[in-house]
Design a protein around this motif. Sequence first.
Motif, PDB file in Angstrom:
ATOM      1  N   THR A   1       0.842  -1.196   0.000  1.00 38.27           N
ATOM      2  CA  THR A   1       0.000   0.000   0.000  1.00 38.27           C
ATOM      3  C   THR A   1       0.878   1.247   0.000  1.00 38.27           C
ATOM      4  OG1 THR A   1      -1.493  -1.272   1.396  1.00 38.27           O
ATOM      5  CG2 THR A   1      -2.002   1.037   1.086  1.00 38.27           C
ATOM      6  N   VAL A   2       0.630   2.121  -0.931  1.00 38.50           N
ATOM      7  CA  VAL A   2       1.390   3.359  -0.997  1.00 38.50           C
ATOM      8  C   VAL A   2       0.725   4.417  -0.120  1.00 38.50           C
ATOM      9  CG1 VAL A   2       2.341   2.942  -3.292  1.00 38.50           C
ATOM     10  CG2 VAL A   2       0.130   4.072  -3.064  1.00 38.50           C
ATOM     11  N   ALA A   3       1.483   5.421   0.251  1.00 41.29           N
ATOM     12  CA  ALA A   3       0.923   6.521   1.031  1.00 41.29           C
ATOM     13  C   ALA A   3      -0.017   7.331   0.157  1.00 41.29           C
ATOM     14  CB  ALA A   3       2.052   7.403   1.554  1.00 41.29           C
ATOM     15  N   LEU A   4      -1.183   7.610   0.710  1.00 41.13           N
ATOM     16  CA  LEU A   4      -2.187   8.348  -0.050  1.00 41.13           C
ATOM     17  C   LEU A   4      -2.751   9.478   0.806  1.00 41.13           C
ATOM     18  CD1 LEU A   4      -4.312   5.438  -1.613  1.00 41.13           C
ATOM     19  CD2 LEU A   4      -2.849   7.004  -2.879  1.00 41.13           C
ATOM     20  N   TRP A   5      -3.323  10.434   0.130  1.00 36.55           N
ATOM     21  CA  TRP A   5      -4.063  11.483   0.819  1.00 36.55           C
ATOM     22  C   TRP A   5      -5.497  11.034   1.014  1.00 36.55           C
ATOM     23  CZ3 TRP A   5      -1.874  15.338   3.231  1.00 36.55           C
ATOM     24  CH2 TRP A   5      -0.629  15.802   2.800  1.00 36.55           C
ATOM     25  N   HIS A   6      -5.974  11.124   2.241  1.00 36.13           N
ATOM     26  CA  HIS A   6      -7.347  10.759   2.556  1.00 36.13           C
ATOM     27  C   HIS A   6      -8.088  11.980   3.082  1.00 36.13           C
ATOM     28  CE1 HIS A   6      -6.677   6.335   2.378  1.00 36.13           C
ATOM     29  NE2 HIS A   6      -5.451   6.688   2.681  1.00 36.13           N
ATOM     30  N   ALA A   7      -9.402  11.836   3.140  1.00 45.00           N
ATOM     31  CA  ALA A   7     -10.231  12.899   3.694  1.00 45.00           C
ATOM     32  C   ALA A   7     -10.680  12.513   5.096  1.00 45.00           C
ATOM     33  CB  ALA A   7     -11.455  13.127   2.819  1.00 45.00           C
ATOM     34  N   VAL A   8     -10.606  13.462   6.021  1.00 47.31           N
ATOM     35  CA  VAL A   8     -11.098  13.258   7.381  1.00 47.31           C
ATOM     36  C   VAL A   8     -12.162  14.312   7.655  1.00 47.31           C
ATOM     37  CG1 VAL A   8     -10.506  13.421   9.837  1.00 47.31           C
ATOM     38  CG2 VAL A   8      -8.992  12.209   8.270  1.00 47.31           C
ATOM     39  N   GLU A   9     -13.284  13.859   8.147  1.00 47.01           N
ATOM     40  CA  GLU A   9     -14.374  14.773   8.459  1.00 47.01           C
ATOM     41  C   GLU A   9     -13.951  15.700   9.584  1.00 47.01           C
ATOM     42  OE1 GLU A   9     -18.961  14.173   9.606  1.00 47.01           O
ATOM     43  OE2 GLU A   9     -18.078  12.590   8.379  1.00 47.01           O
ATOM     44  N   LEU A  10     -14.166  16.973   9.365  1.00 51.19           N
ATOM     45  CA  LEU A  10     -13.767  17.974  10.351  1.00 51.19           C
ATOM     46  C   LEU A  10     -14.886  18.136  11.372  1.00 51.19           C
ATOM     47  CD1 LEU A  10     -11.550  19.969  11.116  1.00 51.19           C
ATOM     48  CD2 LEU A  10     -12.643  21.642   9.640  1.00 51.19           C
ATOM     49  N   HIS A  11     -14.798  17.350  12.444  1.00 46.03           N
ATOM     50  CA  HIS A  11     -15.850  17.368  13.455  1.00 46.03           C
ATOM     51  C   HIS A  11     -15.414  18.089  14.709  1.00 46.03           C
ATOM     52  CE1 HIS A  11     -13.683  14.034  15.389  1.00 46.03           C
ATOM     53  NE2 HIS A  11     -13.504  13.576  14.166  1.00 46.03           N
ATOM     54  N   ARG A  12     -14.142  18.460  14.758  1.00 44.63           N
ATOM     55  CA  ARG A  12     -13.626  19.248  15.878  1.00 44.63           C
ATOM     56  C   ARG A  12     -12.865  20.430  15.309  1.00 44.63           C
ATOM     57  NH1 ARG A  12     -10.103  15.395  19.181  1.00 44.63           N
ATOM     58  NH2 ARG A  12     -10.271  14.019  17.414  1.00 44.63           N
ATOM     59  N   SER A  13     -12.348  21.261  16.164  1.00 46.97           N
ATOM     60  CA  SER A  13     -11.588  22.391  15.666  1.00 46.97           C
ATOM     61  C   SER A  13     -10.287  21.892  15.052  1.00 46.97           C
ATOM     62  CB  SER A  13     -11.301  23.379  16.795  1.00 46.97           C
ATOM     63  OG  SER A  13     -10.504  22.769  17.769  1.00 46.97           O
ATOM     64  N   GLU A  14      -9.849  22.604  14.038  1.00 47.51           N
ATOM     65  CA  GLU A  14      -8.679  22.188  13.281  1.00 47.51           C
ATOM     66  C   GLU A  14      -7.430  22.038  14.140  1.00 47.51           C
ATOM     67  OE1 GLU A  14      -7.560  23.964   9.493  1.00 47.51           O
ATOM     68  OE2 GLU A  14      -9.635  24.608   9.333  1.00 47.51           O
ATOM     69  N   CYS A  15      -7.280  22.913  15.112  1.00 47.67           N
ATOM     70  CA  CYS A  15      -6.069  22.872  15.918  1.00 47.67           C
ATOM     71  C   CYS A  15      -6.005  21.597  16.756  1.00 47.67           C
ATOM     72  CB  CYS A  15      -5.972  24.108  16.807  1.00 47.67           C
ATOM     73  SG  CYS A  15      -7.418  24.415  17.825  1.00 47.67           S
ATOM     74  N   GLU A  16      -7.184  21.050  17.082  1.00 44.08           N
ATOM     75  CA  GLU A  16      -7.213  19.791  17.830  1.00 44.08           C
ATOM     76  C   GLU A  16      -6.825  18.613  16.963  1.00 44.08           C
ATOM     77  OE1 GLU A  16     -10.426  18.641  20.617  1.00 44.08           O
ATOM     78  OE2 GLU A  16     -11.172  20.659  20.238  1.00 44.08           O
ATOM     79  N   LEU A  17      -7.131  18.707  15.677  1.00 40.43           N
ATOM     80  CA  LEU A  17      -6.894  17.594  14.777  1.00 40.43           C
ATOM     81  C   LEU A  17      -5.486  17.581  14.205  1.00 40.43           C
ATOM     82  CD1 LEU A  17     -10.198  17.472  12.719  1.00 40.43           C
ATOM     83  CD2 LEU A  17      -9.349  15.714  14.244  1.00 40.43           C
ATOM     84  N   ASP A  18      -4.809  18.706  14.235  1.00 40.49           N
ATOM     85  CA  ASP A  18      -3.514  18.808  13.585  1.00 40.49           C
ATOM     86  C   ASP A  18      -2.523  17.792  14.159  1.00 40.49           C
ATOM     87  OD1 ASP A  18      -1.680  19.731  11.804  1.00 40.49           O
ATOM     88  OD2 ASP A  18      -0.985  21.359  13.097  1.00 40.49           O
ATOM     89  N   GLY A  19      -2.024  16.949  13.279  1.00 41.95           N
ATOM     90  CA  GLY A  19      -1.030  15.963  13.674  1.00 41.95           C
ATOM     91  C   GLY A  19      -1.606  14.718  14.315  1.00 41.95           C
ATOM     92  N   ALA A  20      -2.921  14.666  14.462  1.00 42.66           N
ATOM     93  CA  ALA A  20      -3.547  13.518  15.109  1.00 42.66           C
ATOM     94  C   ALA A  20      -3.865  12.430  14.093  1.00 42.66           C
ATOM     95  CB  ALA A  20      -4.828  13.952  15.809  1.00 42.66           C
ATOM     96  N   CYS A  21      -3.861  11.179  14.551  1.00 43.48           N
ATOM     97  CA  CYS A  21      -4.278  10.072  13.705  1.00 43.48           C
ATOM     98  C   CYS A  21      -5.787   9.943  13.815  1.00 43.48           C
ATOM     99  CB  CYS A  21      -3.591   8.771  14.125  1.00 43.48           C
ATOM    100  SG  CYS A  21      -2.151   8.429  13.127  1.00 43.48           S
ATOM    101  N   GLU A  22      -6.449  10.074  12.700  1.00 45.21           N
ATOM    102  CA  GLU A  22      -7.903  10.055  12.688  1.00 45.21           C
ATOM    103  C   GLU A  22      -8.406   9.018  11.701  1.00 45.21           C
ATOM    104  OE1 GLU A  22     -10.397  11.877  14.260  1.00 45.21           O
ATOM    105  OE2 GLU A  22      -8.894  12.599  15.657  1.00 45.21           O
ATOM    106  N   LEU A  23      -9.636   8.593  11.921  1.00 48.66           N
ATOM    107  CA  LEU A  23     -10.288   7.677  10.994  1.00 48.66           C
ATOM    108  C   LEU A  23     -10.721   8.471   9.760  1.00 48.66           C
ATOM    109  CD1 LEU A  23     -11.117   4.663  10.962  1.00 48.66           C
ATOM    110  CD2 LEU A  23     -13.373   5.409  11.717  1.00 48.66           C
ATOM    111  N   THR A  24     -10.289   8.004   8.612  1.00 50.71           N
ATOM    112  CA  THR A  24     -10.626   8.711   7.381  1.00 50.71           C
ATOM    113  C   THR A  24     -12.013   8.315   6.898  1.00 50.71           C
ATOM    114  OG1 THR A  24      -9.708   6.993   5.958  1.00 50.71           O
ATOM    115  CG2 THR A  24      -8.190   8.680   6.737  1.00 50.71           C
TER     116      THR A  24
END
Length: 76
Positions: A22-45
């Motif tokens: 599997t190659v590295a890909l860009w995925h979409a993550v739903e923005l359900h919290r403020s962006e600063c909280e999500l930055d650098g976090a591992c989230e379910l795409t």
Amino acid sequence: MTAQTLTPTAFVAARSRAHGPTVALWHAVELHRSECELDGACELTVCGALARVTTDERWPLAARDVCPACAVLTRC
Ligand SMILES: [Zn+2]
């Protein structure tokens, strides 16, 4: 006064890690919290993978290596 309860869902871009075939890909993550909280976090795409959120990039992004499943699922 205008009621604004229906805000469109926003997405941020997240980079998955390459593992095995599997190659590295860009995925979409739903923005359900403020962006600063999500930055650098591992989230379910959107497609169900885990990826690290990069708030530097906005979904959809004009990259070649974009997850096709996320691209379809976020299209509306
Ligand atoms: Zn994806």
